[in-house]
Design a protein around this motif. Structure first.
Motif, mmCIF file in Angstrom:
data_model
loop_
_atom_site.group_PDB
_atom_site.id
_atom_site.type_symbol
_atom_site.label_atom_id
_atom_site.label_comp_id
_atom_site.label_asym_id
_atom_site.label_seq_id
_atom_site.Cartn_x
_atom_site.Cartn_y
_atom_site.Cartn_z
ATOM 1 N N ARG A 99 0.857 -1.183 0.000
ATOM 2 C CA ARG A 99 0.000 0.000 0.000
ATOM 3 C C ARG A 99 0.896 1.238 0.000
ATOM 4 N NH1 ARG A 99 -2.144 -5.024 1.140
ATOM 5 N NH2 ARG A 99 -4.396 -4.923 1.356
ATOM 6 N N THR A 100 1.037 1.884 -1.122
ATOM 7 C CA THR A 100 1.887 3.074 -1.193
ATOM 8 C C THR A 100 1.091 4.309 -0.781
ATOM 9 O OG1 THR A 100 1.310 3.495 -3.499
ATOM 10 C CG2 THR A 100 3.214 2.069 -3.079
ATOM 11 N N TYR A 101 1.812 5.378 -0.438
ATOM 12 C CA TYR A 101 1.146 6.618 -0.047
ATOM 13 C C TYR A 101 0.276 7.153 -1.172
ATOM 14 C CZ TYR A 101 0.347 11.442 1.313
ATOM 15 O OH TYR A 101 -0.262 12.641 1.606
ATOM 16 N N ASN A 102 0.824 7.263 -2.364
ATOM 17 C CA ASN A 102 0.065 7.830 -3.479
ATOM 18 C C ASN A 102 -1.165 7.001 -3.815
ATOM 19 O OD1 ASN A 102 1.657 10.099 -3.859
ATOM 20 N ND2 ASN A 102 3.057 9.054 -5.267
ATOM 21 N N ALA A 129 1.276 -0.306 6.987
ATOM 22 C CA ALA A 129 1.863 1.015 7.182
ATOM 23 C C ALA A 129 2.876 1.375 6.104
ATOM 24 C CB ALA A 129 2.524 1.093 8.565
ATOM 25 N N ASP A 130 2.967 0.549 5.050
ATOM 26 C CA ASP A 130 3.782 0.922 3.890
ATOM 27 C C ASP A 130 3.323 2.251 3.303
ATOM 28 O OD1 ASP A 130 5.370 -1.650 3.521
ATOM 29 O OD2 ASP A 130 3.326 -2.411 3.466
ATOM 30 N N CYS A 131 2.074 2.610 3.549
ATOM 31 C CA CYS A 131 1.543 3.875 3.034
ATOM 32 C C CYS A 131 2.184 5.086 3.704
ATOM 33 C CB CYS A 131 0.026 3.922 3.211
ATOM 34 S SG CYS A 131 -0.517 3.874 4.934
ATOM 35 N N ILE A 132 2.856 4.860 4.823
ATOM 36 C CA ILE A 132 3.583 5.941 5.493
ATOM 37 C C ILE A 132 5.023 5.886 5.006
ATOM 38 C CG2 ILE A 132 4.215 6.949 7.702
ATOM 39 C CD1 ILE A 132 1.194 6.892 7.147
ATOM 40 N N GLU A 133 5.394 6.826 4.166
ATOM 41 C CA GLU A 133 6.693 6.794 3.495
ATOM 42 C C GLU A 133 7.570 7.966 3.940
ATOM 43 O OE1 GLU A 133 5.443 6.886 -0.572
ATOM 44 O OE2 GLU A 133 4.893 4.771 -0.609
ATOM 45 N N GLY A 134 8.791 8.004 3.420
ATOM 46 C CA GLY A 134 9.714 9.081 3.767
ATOM 47 C C GLY A 134 10.779 8.610 4.725
ATOM 48 N N ASP A 135 11.821 9.395 4.862
ATOM 49 C CA ASP A 135 12.986 8.996 5.639
ATOM 50 C C ASP A 135 12.976 9.484 7.080
ATOM 51 O OD1 ASP A 135 14.068 7.764 3.387
ATOM 52 O OD2 ASP A 135 15.009 9.632 2.707
ATOM 53 N N THR A 136 12.096 10.409 7.411
ATOM 54 C CA THR A 136 12.151 11.001 8.745
ATOM 55 C C THR A 136 10.833 10.839 9.493
ATOM 56 O OG1 THR A 136 11.361 13.197 8.071
ATOM 57 C CG2 THR A 136 13.725 12.745 7.825
ATOM 58 N N ALA A 137 10.917 10.978 10.805
ATOM 59 C CA ALA A 137 9.715 10.937 11.630
ATOM 60 C C ALA A 137 8.763 12.061 11.247
ATOM 61 C CB ALA A 137 10.085 11.033 13.102
ATOM 62 N N LEU A 138 9.310 13.207 10.820
ATOM 63 C CA LEU A 138 8.468 14.325 10.390
ATOM 64 C C LEU A 138 7.676 13.956 9.143
ATOM 65 C CD1 LEU A 138 7.524 17.242 10.666
ATOM 66 C CD2 LEU A 138 9.547 17.951 9.353
ATOM 67 N N LEU A 166 0.776 10.746 8.050
ATOM 68 C CA LEU A 166 -0.271 10.201 8.919
ATOM 69 C C LEU A 166 -1.353 11.248 9.159
ATOM 70 C CD1 LEU A 166 -0.953 7.629 10.497
ATOM 71 C CD2 LEU A 166 0.223 8.626 12.472
ATOM 72 N N GLU A 167 -0.956 12.488 9.347
ATOM 73 C CA GLU A 167 -1.916 13.569 9.538
ATOM 74 C C GLU A 167 -2.771 13.767 8.290
ATOM 75 O OE1 GLU A 167 -4.134 16.312 11.421
ATOM 76 O OE2 GLU A 167 -2.590 15.036 12.330
ATOM 77 N N ALA A 168 -2.151 13.654 7.102
ATOM 78 C CA ALA A 168 -2.920 13.791 5.862
ATOM 79 C C ALA A 168 -3.968 12.694 5.744
ATOM 80 C CB ALA A 168 -1.970 13.748 4.659
ATOM 81 N N HIS A 179 1.086 -9.394 5.884
ATOM 82 C CA HIS A 179 1.815 -10.644 5.660
ATOM 83 C C HIS A 179 3.314 -10.509 5.924
ATOM 84 C CE1 HIS A 179 -1.458 -13.132 4.554
ATOM 85 N NE2 HIS A 179 -1.637 -12.674 3.322
ATOM 86 N N PHE A 180 3.981 -9.626 5.177
ATOM 87 C CA PHE A 180 5.437 -9.498 5.274
ATOM 88 C C PHE A 180 5.810 -8.177 5.935
ATOM 89 C CE2 PHE A 180 4.481 -12.062 1.477
ATOM 90 C CZ PHE A 180 5.078 -13.253 1.855
ATOM 91 N N GLY A 181 7.000 -8.149 6.504
ATOM 92 C CA GLY A 181 7.419 -6.998 7.271
ATOM 93 C C GLY A 181 7.759 -5.777 6.429
ATOM 94 N N ASN A 182 7.898 -4.665 7.119
ATOM 95 C CA ASN A 182 8.306 -3.407 6.498
ATOM 96 C C ASN A 182 9.233 -2.685 7.475
ATOM 97 O OD1 ASN A 182 6.536 -2.263 8.443
ATOM 98 N ND2 ASN A 182 4.837 -2.262 6.986
ATOM 99 N N GLU A 183 9.491 -1.420 7.261
ATOM 100 C CA GLU A 183 10.428 -0.712 8.123
ATOM 101 C C GLU A 183 9.905 -0.507 9.540
ATOM 102 O OE1 GLU A 183 11.115 3.432 7.114
ATOM 103 O OE2 GLU A 183 9.287 3.447 5.893
ATOM 104 N N PHE A 184 8.611 -0.745 9.746
ATOM 105 C CA PHE A 184 8.008 -0.532 11.054
ATOM 106 C C PHE A 184 7.836 -1.823 11.859
ATOM 107 C CE2 PHE A 184 6.205 2.690 8.147
ATOM 108 C CZ PHE A 184 6.719 3.832 8.749
ATOM 109 N N ALA A 185 7.521 -2.914 11.170
ATOM 110 C CA ALA A 185 7.038 -4.108 11.865
ATOM 111 C C ALA A 185 7.441 -5.379 11.141
ATOM 112 C CB ALA A 185 5.509 -4.042 11.977
ATOM 113 N N GLY A 186 7.507 -6.468 11.902
ATOM 114 C CA GLY A 186 7.711 -7.782 11.317
ATOM 115 C C GLY A 186 6.392 -8.370 10.864
ATOM 116 N N GLY A 187 6.440 -9.163 9.801
ATOM 117 C CA GLY A 187 5.227 -9.765 9.262
ATOM 118 C C GLY A 187 5.057 -11.214 9.687
#
Length: 387
Positions: A82-85, A132-141, A147-149, A163-171
């Motif tokens: 799930r990408t942001y766009n 949460a793949d939809c939350i992209e970018g390199d910084t917490a900001l 997330l606010e959008a 199913h599978f992990g991402n930068e936030f969580a294991g799948g």
């Protein structure tokens, strides 16, 4: 027999409350008991046919409104990102659907929208994204802004991974080619949990690894949920949750939605409604009656291909075999067992909620517990978190 150790500030508080208190937001509603209990589905989708909403008898449901991109992983298996766009476009489309049918839908922004929907004979819909793949970018900001959008557009439930992990969580299905991995919540994941808590958004650990789910339960200051899943002690598959995860979710004051995908409900050759009730009974024993909820994970009317096949599971399961065998090739837990079915025929139907209600009654669950399972527990958590 395992002794359950509970969080005294959360679960014990729930156990000290009576059924009337647990469902107190609805105490002043016109008596729905004359027709049906509160019906809330933990995961479905906005239907193409608006008539399906009325036919489902749902007072509210959580709707996955995300859009996906198919990604081929290095091992040849497929994941759906799930990408942001993609998701910012899909949530706009979902909003247009809700706004076009105010006579049927109420957009769920806070828990109180459920009772308002009941009073106005609408169905409250709470937007969710599965990953949460939809939350992209390199910084917490970057993450905070995106997330606010999403929240401004109506997103209220975020699943950490699919199913599978991402930068936030294991799948749940992560694998290193030899043994199943059990990846924890990452540092970025901890920051995301803090942001979701701060924004009063509900955290969903469906599809997460067991360790990620446990870490999330410990990190979150608010109830967390598994919108759709099943018990691993009944079906020993990586997609199903071990008892320690069920307890951890319950200890936050959250709920565990039992879903309809039958190959994760039983290894018997013919799935029945009793198999579904068995998972409800197990979640109730492990997590308590306050933790049990209903989920679908199919469209409101049911799994489309199986409906076209008149619920012929032996034919319908074929569409899942390629993916299933790719998981088996990577030695993912439970995929060595060949699936024989996809749906419980009685539940692959628009009238599934009343059928579950009848089955619970026959299984001798008392009316107050049936009311919790069918919608009261979802209502309580949505009121607790979405404020």
């Amino acid at each position: 027999m395992t002794t359950t150790v509970c969080n005294p500030t959360r679960r014990h508080l729930l156990k000290g409350l009576g059924a009337a208190t647990l469902m107190s937001p609805f105490a002043s509603l016109p008596s729905m008991a004359k027709s049906q209990p509160l019906y809330i589905d933990g995961l479905s989708f906005l239907p193409n046919d608006i008539n399906d909403v009325r036919a489902s008898k749902l007072n509210a449901f959580i709707a996955d409104i995300s859009d996906i991109e198919a990604i081929t992983r290095p091992d040849g298996s497929t994941n759906y990102k799930r990408t942001y766009n993609a998701c910012i476009k899909s949530i706009a489309k979902a909003n247009a659907t809700i706004e076009a049918h105010p006579e049927v839908y109420r957009k769920g922004l806070i828990g109180a929208d459920i009772e308002l929907a009941v009073k106005q004979q609408q169905t409250a819909v709470f937007f969710q994204i599965q990953g949460a793949d939809c939350i992209e970018g390199d910084t917490a900001l970057n993450h905070w802004q995106q997330l606010e959008a999403f929240k401004e557009q109506g997103l209220r439930i975020l699943q950490l991974t699919h199913h599978f992990g991402n930068e936030f969580a294991g799948g749940a299905l992560d694998n290193n080619g030899e043994t199943s991995l059990n990846l924890p919540l990452s540092a970025k994941g901890h920051t995301l949990i803090e942001a979701l808590n701060h924004k009063n958004m509900l955290i969903d650990v469906s599809h997460s690894s067991a360790q990620t789910a446990l870490d999330t339960a410990k990190a979150s200051q608010r109830p967390i949920v598994q919108t759709h899943g099943a018990a691993r002690s009944i079906v020993n598959n990586a997609r199903c949750s071990p008892d320690e995860v069920i307890r951890a979710i319950a200890d936050t004051g959250g709920v565990f939605g039992v879903f309809m995908m039958s190959f994760w409900l039983t290894n018997n050759s013919e799935p029945t409604l009793k198999d579904y009730i068995r998972h409800i009974e197990h979640i109730s024993r492990v997590g308590g009656v306050e933790a049990v909820a209903i989920a679908n994970d199919f469209p409101l009317r049911g799994q489309k291909n199986l409906l076209a096949l008149d619920n012929n599971n032996s034919e319908g399961v074929k569409e899942y075999l390629g993916w299933w065998h790719s998981m088996r090739a990577n030695n993912v837990l439970g995929f060595e067992i060949e699936p024989q079915h996809v749906v419980i025929p009685e539940l692959n139907d628009i009238d599934r909620m009343s059928r579950i209600d009848d089955a619970l009654r026959k299984a001798r669950f008392k009316s107050s517990d049936r009311d919790r399972f069918l919608g009261g527990n979802w209502a309580r958590v949505l009121h607790d978190v979405l404020i």
